[in-house]
Design a protein around this motif. Sequence first.
Motif: not given
Length: 237
Positions: A194-203
């Motif tokens: 979930p943390e990495r997904r949020k990072e991808y979304e922000a990127q």
Amino acid sequence: MNEVEAKSPIRAAGAKALAAYLVDEIASGRMRDGFRLPAERQLSEQFGASRGAVRRVLQELKDRGLITQTVGSGTFVLAGAAESLPPSKVVADEPPETQTSPAELMEARLLIEPLMPKLIARNATSSDFARMMECIERSEAAATVEEFEHWDGELHRTFALATHNSFFLKVLELTNRVREQGEWGRLKRHSLTPERRKEYEAQHRAIVEALRDRDAEQAGQMLTGHLRQIQHNLFGL
């Protein structure tokens, strides 16, 4: 030869490319049952086809029972459309020795995709940016890894479309086909916390924002960083 006549071969080629693209997307399952197709204007701009040609292509697909059109709502893939078409020729159908591994895919993406922002900054239309935002919003709303992965792939393919250069579109279509292989899906499911997904979304949002500002250098740097993080998360490199 007048200007209209000079353009007609290009428009005809654009209509053929659009028809082939839509049939392949439906046959492969990338455009799933109920998938909403881009607006006619967007398809016209992306494939260099007249609005009339786009309507004729859509009418042909409608006559074949592949799509349905609702006034005020849009154009959607009909349930079971893929089953009525011959199987799409995807990478998985090729001999094992010609298949691309996920590691090879990431190496190639790092070389090719950061070249796109210069063309996007120069050529992208408002419809291209609208499609990017639609992909972002749908990926953020995705309830499963598979759905997120689909819209993630669609966003990167939309980057290729926004270059308005057919080479990049072909490369990204091949990229998405490789991503459909089982090994890529297994790696992504194990790495996408979930943390990495949020990072991808922000990127994703930051990249699109830089592109909308026509800041190719910033967008290129962000896209490179995004791809390097995916590579690290997948393979620990």
